[in-house]
Enzyme design. Structure first.
Site, PDB file in Angstrom:
ATOM      1  N   HIS A 116      44.445 -18.961   4.469  1.00  0.00           N
ATOM      2  CA  HIS A 116      45.722 -18.407   4.031  1.00  0.00           C
ATOM      3  C   HIS A 116      46.529 -17.979   5.248  1.00  0.00           C
ATOM      4  O   HIS A 116      45.973 -17.451   6.204  1.00  0.00           O
ATOM      5  CB  HIS A 116      45.481 -17.186   3.126  1.00  0.00           C
ATOM      6  CG  HIS A 116      46.746 -16.675   2.511  1.00  0.00           C
ATOM      7  ND1 HIS A 116      47.253 -17.183   1.343  1.00  0.00           N
ATOM      8  CD2 HIS A 116      47.622 -15.715   2.913  1.00  0.00           C
ATOM      9  CE1 HIS A 116      48.373 -16.562   1.038  1.00  0.00           C
ATOM     10  NE2 HIS A 116      48.620 -15.663   1.978  1.00  0.00           N
ATOM     11  N   ASP A 133      50.062  -9.350  -8.963  1.00  0.00           N
ATOM     12  CA  ASP A 133      50.688  -9.649  -7.673  1.00  0.00           C
ATOM     13  C   ASP A 133      52.008 -10.373  -7.873  1.00  0.00           C
ATOM     14  O   ASP A 133      52.971 -10.138  -7.150  1.00  0.00           O
ATOM     15  CB  ASP A 133      49.761 -10.484  -6.786  1.00  0.00           C
ATOM     16  CG  ASP A 133      50.413 -10.785  -5.448  1.00  0.00           C
ATOM     17  OD1 ASP A 133      50.693  -9.816  -4.713  1.00  0.00           O
ATOM     18  OD2 ASP A 133      50.693 -11.959  -5.158  1.00  0.00           O
ATOM     19  N   ARG A 140      58.694  -6.080  -4.889  1.00  0.00           N
ATOM     20  CA  ARG A 140      58.723  -5.675  -3.471  1.00  0.00           C
ATOM     21  C   ARG A 140      59.794  -6.435  -2.719  1.00  0.00           C
ATOM     22  O   ARG A 140      60.454  -5.897  -1.838  1.00  0.00           O
ATOM     23  CB  ARG A 140      57.353  -5.917  -2.834  1.00  0.00           C
ATOM     24  CG  ARG A 140      56.282  -4.936  -3.305  1.00  0.00           C
ATOM     25  CD  ARG A 140      54.901  -5.417  -2.904  1.00  0.00           C
ATOM     26  NE  ARG A 140      54.806  -5.664  -1.487  1.00  0.00           N
ATOM     27  CZ  ARG A 140      53.996  -6.570  -0.918  1.00  0.00           C
ATOM     28  NH1 ARG A 140      53.189  -7.288  -1.664  1.00  0.00           N
ATOM     29  NH2 ARG A 140      53.987  -6.744   0.382  1.00  0.00           N
ATOM     30  N   SER A 170      47.785  -7.793  -1.612  1.00  0.00           N
ATOM     31  CA  SER A 170      48.413  -8.959  -2.232  1.00  0.00           C
ATOM     32  C   SER A 170      47.653 -10.239  -1.846  1.00  0.00           C
ATOM     33  O   SER A 170      47.278 -11.046  -2.696  1.00  0.00           O
ATOM     34  CB  SER A 170      49.880  -9.028  -1.777  1.00  0.00           C
ATOM     35  OG  SER A 170      50.446 -10.277  -2.056  1.00  0.00           O
ATOM     36  N   LYS A 178      44.356 -12.345  -4.226  1.00  0.00           N
ATOM     37  CA  LYS A 178      44.459 -13.761  -4.614  1.00  0.00           C
ATOM     38  C   LYS A 178      43.289 -14.562  -4.056  1.00  0.00           C
ATOM     39  O   LYS A 178      42.736 -15.437  -4.719  1.00  0.00           O
ATOM     40  CB  LYS A 178      45.792 -14.345  -4.137  1.00  0.00           C
ATOM     41  CG  LYS A 178      46.965 -13.819  -4.951  1.00  0.00           C
ATOM     42  CD  LYS A 178      48.297 -14.305  -4.435  1.00  0.00           C
ATOM     43  CE  LYS A 178      48.708 -13.621  -3.156  1.00  0.00           C
ATOM     44  NZ  LYS A 178      50.103 -13.734  -2.782  1.00  0.00           N
TER      45      LYS A 178
HETATM   46  N1  URA Z   1      51.988 -13.072   1.490  1.00  0.00           N
HETATM   47  C1  URA Z   1      51.491 -12.616   0.312  1.00  0.00           C
HETATM   48  O1  URA Z   1      50.853 -13.355  -0.427  1.00  0.00           O
HETATM   49  N2  URA Z   1      51.725 -11.322  -0.009  1.00  0.00           N
HETATM   50  C2  URA Z   1      52.417 -10.478   0.786  1.00  0.00           C
HETATM   51  O2  URA Z   1      52.584  -9.323   0.425  1.00  0.00           O
HETATM   52  C3  URA Z   1      52.928 -10.964   2.009  1.00  0.00           C
HETATM   53  C4  URA Z   1      52.689 -12.272   2.346  1.00  0.00           C
END
Ligand code: URA
Length: 432
Positions: free
Chosen positions: A84, A163, A170, A185, A189
């Site tokens: 990621h 999220d 946000r 966040s 995931k």
């Molecule tokens: N990427 C994400 O998935 N969440 C965040 O809060 C910032 C970047």
């Protein structure tokens, strides 16, 4: 029953909240029982007062519990690895890493996101390939990972729905760049997605959420801690995002570059990051090898064409045509030429990202249409020596007027001086 207003007040006053309280807040919000304005106020209180490690874990755990979880490892009977990136300009790493790692015998099943603001999303890039579908059922996704070794799809609605809601909130309340909220966040995931080991690419610099190496280390440590807590192996790469990654910024243009990199013909900085990420993913997988051997195997898969073969099989499996000749092309391509001779001392990622956004390559707001063909190709990067009149960048636009604006904007991203800038590697640090 919690009273959200009380929790907001206690957080605003710097108090520690209990795991049950945070869980009720997040789960109540996901069920629609707590309104956006109270969560927005809570996020702002967190911006100023932070969350400690226990609170961050409780928040992450509640986010995971807001939806379903996957166990891709059990479905495939293999240890599953995932990667990621925290997001940047020109970041097409997943599209090159996936086929190379799969060609080395490690299955990759990844759920990716869309771009917002100046950062692009992997799904948007893939959708520039005619016919390519990012909407597969979970069963079809698992089946494809088993058959082809690689599938990349959009995040399903039932995986960490908290999220999805919270990130949207946000994004419009100036509460994105907060370490515990970014960490929870991302890690919610990744943990819900079921990978046993995760390579995180934390971007640092002008075009990233984390502007300094110190801040990026704090985020990396927070994500590592969440991974440890959930029994996952995590390695964080801290990588340069002062300038765009590679040359191409814009959806179809980035697909061309990712494919070229899978063939061993990518730009040096992007190639280095891709091979390093592959090496670490292979070392974390169930092959029983270290990162040096992982790097050797990744390089071999690129050199012998097996990575390209997986790339083509993967794109076809998701309905796309892997031939780069079918990708959409912009009506106008205009060159930006160097106004003076010298060294490129600065190439601002955020300025290039904004120029690409204004050309139509990204979204200013959720749901905006994007133009897959347009964008910027940075032919000269930081440290390059240029003569007056050399091509610095190409602007791919819908019209002459938009190209003119793009040229003016990208020119502002470049600084040219007499002295070469200090060398800056793509990989700044590793936190593990
Ligand atoms: N990427 C994400 O998935 N969440 C965040 O809060 C910032 C970047």
């Amino acid at each position: 029953m919690i009273r959200p207003a009380e929790l907001i007040e206690r957080k605003r006053n710097g108090e520690e909240l209990g795991a049950d309280e945070l869980a009720e807040l997040i789960l109540g919000y996901t069920r629609g029982e707590i309104p956006d304005y109270q969560l927005a106020a809570f996020c702002m209180a967190v911006y100023f007062k932070g969350l400690n490690a226990a609170e961050t874990y409780a928040l992450t755990d509640a986010m995971i519990r807001s939806g379903r979880t996957l166990d891709l490892g059990a479905a495939l009977g293999r240890k599953v690895v995932d990667k990621h990136s925290t997001g940047g300009v020109g970041d097409k790493t997943t599209i090159a890493v996936g086929p190379i790692v799969a060609a080395c015998g490690v299955p990759v099943g990844k759920m990716s996101g869309r771009g917002l603001g100046h950062t692009g999303g992997t799904l948007d890039k893939l959708e520039s390939i005619p016919g390519f579908s990012v909407d597969l059922s979970v069963d079809a996704f698992v089946e494809q990972v088993r058959d082809v070794g690689l599938a990349i799809i959009g995040q399903t609605d039932d995986l960490v729905p908290a999220d999805k809601q919270l990130y949207g909130l946000r994004d419009v309340t100036a509460t994105v760049d907060i370490v515990p909220l970014i960490a929870s966040s991302i890690m919610s995931k990744k943990i819900a997605g079921g990978a046993a080991a995760i390579v995180l690419d934390v971007k640092v610099g002008d075009g990233a959420f984390m502007k300094s190496l110190e801040d990026a280390r704090v985020l990396a440590e927070a994500m590592l801690e969440l991974g440890r807590h959930a029994g996952r192996e995590v390695v964080c790469l801290l990588t340069d995002m002062d300038q765009p990654l590679g040359a191409a910024v814009g959806n179809a243009l980035e697909i061309v570059e990712a494919r070229a990199t899978v063939c061993g013909e990518g730009p040096p900085d992007f190639t280095e990051l891709v091979l390093d990420a592959c090496a670490r993913l292979l070392a974390l997988a169930d092959l029983g090898i270290d990162a040096a051997e992982g790097r050797r195997r990744a390089e071999a898969a690129v050199a012998d064409g097996s990575a390209l073969a997986v790339y083509e099989r993967w794109i076809r499996a998701q309905g796309g045509d892997p031939d780069p000749g079918v990708l959409p092309r912009a009506a106008v391509v205009q060159e930006l030429r160097a106004p003076v001779a010298g060294y490129v001392t600065w190439l601002g990622a955020i300025d290039v990202g904004h120029a690409a956004l204004h050309l139509g390559a990204g979204r200013a707001a959720k749901g905006d249409e994007i133009d897959h063909a347009v964008g910027v190709v940075c032919r000269a990067k930081r440290g390059d020596r240029v003569a007056e009149g050399d091509v610095l960048a190409e602007i791919h636009a819908r019209s002459d007027d938009e190209a003119e604006t793009g040229v003016a904007e990208v020119l502002l991203a470049y600084a040219i001086g007499d002295v070469p800038p200090p060398e800056c590697p793509i990989l700044l640090d590793v936190v593990a």
